[in-house]
Design a protein around this motif. Structure first.
Motif, PDB file in Angstrom:
ATOM      1  N   GLU A  13       0.804  -1.142   0.062  1.00 40.46           N
ATOM      2  CA  GLU A  13       0.245  -0.010   0.015  1.00 40.46           C
ATOM      3  C   GLU A  13       0.976   1.202  -0.114  1.00 40.46           C
ATOM      4  OE1 GLU A  13      -2.335  -1.240   3.405  1.00 40.46           O
ATOM      5  OE2 GLU A  13      -3.472  -2.612   2.200  1.00 40.46           O
ATOM      6  N   ARG A  14       2.052   1.217   0.635  1.00 39.17           N
ATOM      7  CA  ARG A  14       3.107   2.352   0.613  1.00 39.17           C
ATOM      8  C   ARG A  14       3.550   2.429  -0.612  1.00 39.17           C
ATOM      9  NH1 ARG A  14       2.245   5.480   4.579  1.00 39.17           N
ATOM     10  NH2 ARG A  14       3.827   6.744   3.287  1.00 39.17           N
ATOM     11  N   ARG A  15       3.954   1.400  -1.333  1.00 39.97           N
ATOM     12  CA  ARG A  15       4.662   1.351  -2.653  1.00 39.97           C
ATOM     13  C   ARG A  15       3.691   1.761  -3.683  1.00 39.97           C
ATOM     14  NH1 ARG A  15       9.066  -2.338  -3.321  1.00 39.97           N
ATOM     15  NH2 ARG A  15       9.638  -3.455  -1.475  1.00 39.97           N
ATOM     16  N   GLN A  16       2.343   1.678  -3.606  1.00 35.65           N
ATOM     17  CA  GLN A  16       1.302   1.784  -4.953  1.00 35.65           C
ATOM     18  C   GLN A  16       0.754   3.002  -4.537  1.00 35.65           C
ATOM     19  OE1 GLN A  16      -0.964  -1.762  -5.506  1.00 35.65           O
ATOM     20  NE2 GLN A  16       0.663  -2.234  -6.889  1.00 35.65           N
ATOM     21  N   ILE A  17       0.344   3.325  -3.186  1.00 33.99           N
ATOM     22  CA  ILE A  17      -0.343   4.598  -3.040  1.00 33.99           C
ATOM     23  C   ILE A  17       0.602   5.798  -2.861  1.00 33.99           C
ATOM     24  CG2 ILE A  17      -2.375   5.582  -1.613  1.00 33.99           C
ATOM     25  CD1 ILE A  17      -3.177   2.624  -0.954  1.00 33.99           C
ATOM     26  N   PHE A  18       1.477   5.487  -2.024  1.00 34.37           N
ATOM     27  CA  PHE A  18       2.510   6.614  -1.413  1.00 34.37           C
ATOM     28  C   PHE A  18       3.684   6.681  -2.712  1.00 34.37           C
ATOM     29  CE2 PHE A  18      -0.373   5.682   1.791  1.00 34.37           C
ATOM     30  CZ  PHE A  18      -0.960   6.905   2.185  1.00 34.37           C
ATOM     31  N   TYR A  19       3.698   5.931  -3.484  1.00 35.80           N
ATOM     32  CA  TYR A  19       4.950   5.834  -4.473  1.00 35.80           C
ATOM     33  C   TYR A  19       6.353   5.661  -3.762  1.00 35.80           C
ATOM     34  CZ  TYR A  19       0.998   7.697  -7.078  1.00 35.80           C
ATOM     35  OH  TYR A  19       0.064   7.869  -7.833  1.00 35.80           O
ATOM     36  N   GLU A  20       6.217   4.775  -2.722  1.00 44.95           N
ATOM     37  CA  GLU A  20       7.646   4.379  -2.162  1.00 44.95           C
ATOM     38  C   GLU A  20       8.214   3.649  -3.101  1.00 44.95           C
ATOM     39  OE1 GLU A  20       7.652   2.667   1.819  1.00 44.95           O
ATOM     40  OE2 GLU A  20       6.904   4.586   2.607  1.00 44.95           O
TER      41      GLU A  20
END
Ligand code: PGA
Length: 319
Positions: free
Chosen positions: A175-182
């Motif tokens: 969710e952090r990789r996809q929504i917050f572009y981590e």
């Protein structure tokens, strides 16, 4: 005189004044002290005491020793992953509040089997409340800043997590990789910060449905692990969580054979990961958790939705 001490395989030499002669000869370096000292005709012991106040090199040595001791203590208090046979990480995501915390503590009894490591990860604002009320489980954060300190509004540093005795932290959740572009690079820095502060990063990796359909699962995982694992990571300070993106919150899971073979791939493809704890996450529930955790290369589960359904969670962690 140089004395040599060995602390956790790290040999350090510390300079200390050995004789009164040394003390007296070193006094010459402190010419500005001479008039009062001469006037008072101080004996060497008193001179040494007076000198200590101004002796910066000595002060520096004390600081070095103090830092080494602090680092060693942090290492000592880091959770010993090998003392557990399985891990159950409850990821509450943005759910939960004070009432829910009380309900959780009321309803959930920790397993008698102390080889099960239970970690609960609430939102940051409840970390301390939960930590103060907790019984027989560990607390984990869901994210941390890649920076140690500075002008980064809204961030939470690993240092401050340490201050509140947080032992684990999820990093690189999809969710952090996809929504917050981590990106992998940030996840790598976050892991580095956590390890430095004696907190165990739970590094999440996983393929999307499209990547799975293209038969690229292993390639994607290999690359994510290569780039998001800190060089300082090892099997006693870091956990890996394999979470297929398409299985998170969907009710879908890979077959048990697929889970086992992907975990085997992670463990064996790069010898660095041979002894790592590798958890599975993605639609774990009471009806599949026992089978998944029993797979030879699976060391536990990362549980989202079912961790806030207290009846479900109870069954997942029960003996
Ligand atoms: P889920 O989430 O159990 O709800 O699929 C897992 C996770 O997000 O870690």
């Amino acid at each position: 005189m140089l004395i040599s001490i060995t602390l956790r395989n790290l040999e350090v030499e510390i300079g200390v004044p050995d004789t009164e002669a040394t003390i007296l000869s070193e006094l010459n370096k402190f010419e500005y002290l001479s008039p009062p000292l001469k006037k008072n005709r101080l004996i060497p012991k008193s001179i040494a005491n007076t000198k200590a106040i101004f002796d910066f090199p000595r002060l520096l040595n004390i600081n070095i020793v103090a830092s080494i001791i602090i680092v060693s203590i942090r290492e000592i208090i880091m959770i010993k992953l090998d003392s557990f046979s399985s891990f159950f990480i409850a990821n509450w995501k943005l759910h939960g509040n004070l009432n829910f915390i009380d309900e959780f503590l009321d309803k959930i009894q920790m397993p008698n089997d102390i080889s099960k490591c239970i970690v609960v990860c609430p939102t940051s604002i409840y970390l301390d409340t939960l930590s103060q009320k907790k019984k027989k489980f560990f607390i984990g954060a869901q994210n941390v800043s890649q920076y140690e300190d500075g002008a980064y509004t809204g961030e939470i540093s690993s240092n401050s997590l340490r201050d509140f005795k947080i032992d684990f932290c999820i990093v690189g959740h999809s969710e952090r990789r996809q929504i917050f572009y981590e990106k992998n690079g940030e996840i790598n820095l976050k892991s580095f910060q956590l390890i430095k502060d004696g907190i165990i990063p739970i590094v999440c990796v996983g393929e999307t449905l499209e990547e799975k359909k293209q038969g690229r699962t292993n390639e994607v995982l290999e690359n994510q692990l290569k780039e998001s694992m800190s060089d300082s990571s090892n099997s006693s300070n870091t956990i890996i969580a394999y979470e297929p993106v398409w299985a998170i919150g969907t009710g879908l899971t890979p077959s048990y054979e697929e889970i086992e073979s992907t975990h085997k791939f992670i463990r064996e493809n790069n010898k660095k990961f041979n002894n790592f704890k590798i958890l599975y996450g993605g639609s774990v529930k009471s009806s599949n958790s026992k089978e998944i955790v029993a797979l030879p290369n699976v060391d536990g589960a990362l549980i989202g939705g079912a961790s806030i359904n207290l009846d479900e969670f109870k069954k997942i962690i029960e003996d």
